[in-house]
Design an enzyme around this catalytic site. Sequence first.
Site, short mmCIF file in Angstrom:
data_model
loop_
_atom_site.label_atom_id
_atom_site.label_comp_id
_atom_site.label_asym_id
_atom_site.label_seq_id
_atom_site.Cartn_x
_atom_site.Cartn_y
_atom_site.Cartn_z
CB SER A 144 -0.88 0.02 1.25
OG SER A 144 -1.76 1.14 1.22
CE1 TYR A 168 -3.40 -2.87 5.60
CE2 TYR A 168 -3.24 -0.50 5.27
CZ TYR A 168 -3.43 -1.77 4.76
OH TYR A 168 -3.64 -1.95 3.41
N1 LIG Z 1 -9.02 -2.03 0.28
C1 LIG Z 1 -8.14 -1.04 0.06
O1 LIG Z 1 -8.51 0.13 -0.16
C2 LIG Z 1 -6.66 -1.34 0.04
C3 LIG Z 1 -5.78 -0.27 -0.19
C4 LIG Z 1 -4.40 -0.54 -0.20
C5 LIG Z 1 -3.95 -1.84 -0.05
N2 LIG Z 1 -4.84 -2.87 0.15
C6 LIG Z 1 -4.30 -4.23 0.30
O2 LIG Z 1 -5.06 -5.10 -0.51
C7 LIG Z 1 -5.07 -6.41 0.08
C8 LIG Z 1 -6.48 -6.97 0.11
O3 LIG Z 1 -7.29 -6.12 0.89
P1 LIG Z 1 -8.90 -6.10 0.78
O4 LIG Z 1 -9.29 -4.69 0.93
O5 LIG Z 1 -9.34 -6.88 -0.41
O6 LIG Z 1 -9.29 -6.87 2.14
P2 LIG Z 1 -10.53 -7.82 2.51
O7 LIG Z 1 -11.65 -7.64 1.55
O8 LIG Z 1 -10.79 -7.58 3.96
O9 LIG Z 1 -9.93 -9.29 2.29
C9 LIG Z 1 -8.93 -9.83 3.10
C10 LIG Z 1 -8.72 -11.27 2.69
O10 LIG Z 1 -7.68 -11.84 3.49
C11 LIG Z 1 -8.13 -13.09 3.99
N3 LIG Z 1 -7.44 -13.45 5.24
C12 LIG Z 1 -7.35 -12.71 6.36
N4 LIG Z 1 -6.66 -13.39 7.30
C13 LIG Z 1 -6.30 -14.57 6.75
C14 LIG Z 1 -5.61 -15.70 7.24
N5 LIG Z 1 -5.09 -15.75 8.49
N6 LIG Z 1 -5.42 -16.75 6.40
C15 LIG Z 1 -5.92 -16.71 5.16
N7 LIG Z 1 -6.60 -15.68 4.64
C16 LIG Z 1 -6.80 -14.62 5.43
C17 LIG Z 1 -9.62 -12.90 4.20
O11 LIG Z 1 -10.24 -14.15 4.33
P3 LIG Z 1 -11.75 -14.31 4.96
O12 LIG Z 1 -12.68 -13.96 3.84
O13 LIG Z 1 -11.81 -15.74 5.35
O14 LIG Z 1 -11.85 -13.36 6.11
C18 LIG Z 1 -9.95 -12.16 2.90
O15 LIG Z 1 -10.04 -13.07 1.84
C19 LIG Z 1 -4.41 -6.27 1.45
O16 LIG Z 1 -3.07 -6.71 1.38
C20 LIG Z 1 -4.45 -4.78 1.71
O17 LIG Z 1 -3.39 -4.35 2.56
C21 LIG Z 1 -6.19 -2.63 0.20
#
Ligand SMILES: NC(=O)c1ccc[n+]([C@@H]2O[C@H](COP(=O)([O-])OP(=O)(O)OC[C@H]3O[C@@H](n4cnc5c(N)ncnc54)[C@H](OP(=O)(O)O)[C@@H]3O)[C@@H](O)[C@H]2O)c1
Length: 268
Positions: A144, A168
């Site tokens: 990020s 984070y």
């Molecule tokens: N959203 C944003 O605006 C944003 C911005 C910058 C960077 N990012 C990065 O993008 C990536 C994805 O984020 P997102 O927004 O898509 O998040 P999200 O929708 O909350 O999804 C998180 C995912 O991680 C899985 N997970 C969490 N703990 C786990 C574990 N112990 N073992 C296996 N799987 C696990 C969750 O599984 P469950 O479904 O089982 O909970 C879910 O599939 C992250 O690395 C985040 O830092 C996101």
Amino acid sequence: MQETTREQNQRLALVTGATGAIGKAIARAIAQQPGYRVVLLCRNPQKADTAVGDIIASSGNQRVSQEIVDVSSKRSIEALAQRLRDPVHVLVNNAAITPRRRQETSAGIELQFATNVLGYFWLTRALTEQLRSGSPARVVNVASYWAGDLDLDDLEFKRRPYNNNTAYRQSKQANRMLTIALAQRLSKDGVTVNACHPGDVSSRLSNNLGFGGHESPHDGARTPAWLATDAVGQRETGKYFEQMQVRRCRFGEDSEKVEALYQACLAY
Ligand SMILES: NC(=O)c1ccc[n+]([C@@H]2O[C@H](COP(=O)([O-])OP(=O)(O)OC[C@H]3O[C@@H](n4cnc5c(N)ncnc54)[C@H](OP(=O)(O)O)[C@@H]3O)[C@@H](O)[C@H]2O)c1
């Protein structure tokens, strides 16, 4: 015979967190490219099955499946690496969390550090043999621009008061630093490692931090999916990307700190 040849020509892509907003969109975007078999690495079997079904239906690619792994657990990752012996061509480390209260894994490691940092690190290291045999292969670390405040003396918030935003930002800085350390070590094996910011997407992770997100999961997945499938992801290594462009990463400029973090992670 034809089936065997087709299988041999397939590239295997693994995506963690593929039940989440961005991970599912990354897995779908890869599945839509010709020649990929995609395995979703998920912790929840029901959610994983639903995501597999959705991606098959929307991509038309039947070669999408799931494997169960808890990326916050070294033991679970090592068990996955024992089961999954095929050459791996693409590993997308994407699973991450932002719990509001400090929690620990059953091994006693602060949960956000275990999931967001050690999960990426352990999985890449556990699958090194498979990546080597898939070479040219690549690792994409979803990081990020929202990154900073890494404290090498307090990676688990034992001294500092826990705050999910600070934890984070630290974890995403660590993703970007470890990308460099791993890229240096894996280049001799024909494995590239790059990091990127995806997009700003509304998800459980971003909502826990108080963010909404103005991009769709599809748009948010564009840069990581591009690094996973385009020639650029094989040509470049140890780089940080935003919006499909290389960006300077100040966290990579202190090589002593990068090495110290790598050594700290090795100790877990
Ligand atoms: N959203 C944003 O605006 C944003 C911005 C910058 C960077 N990012 C990065 O993008 C990536 C994805 O984020 P997102 O927004 O898509 O998040 P999200 O929708 O909350 O999804 C998180 C995912 O991680 C899985 N997970 C969490 N703990 C786990 C574990 N112990 N073992 C296996 N799987 C696990 C969750 O599984 P469950 O479904 O089982 O909970 C879910 O599939 C992250 O690395 C985040 O830092 C996101």
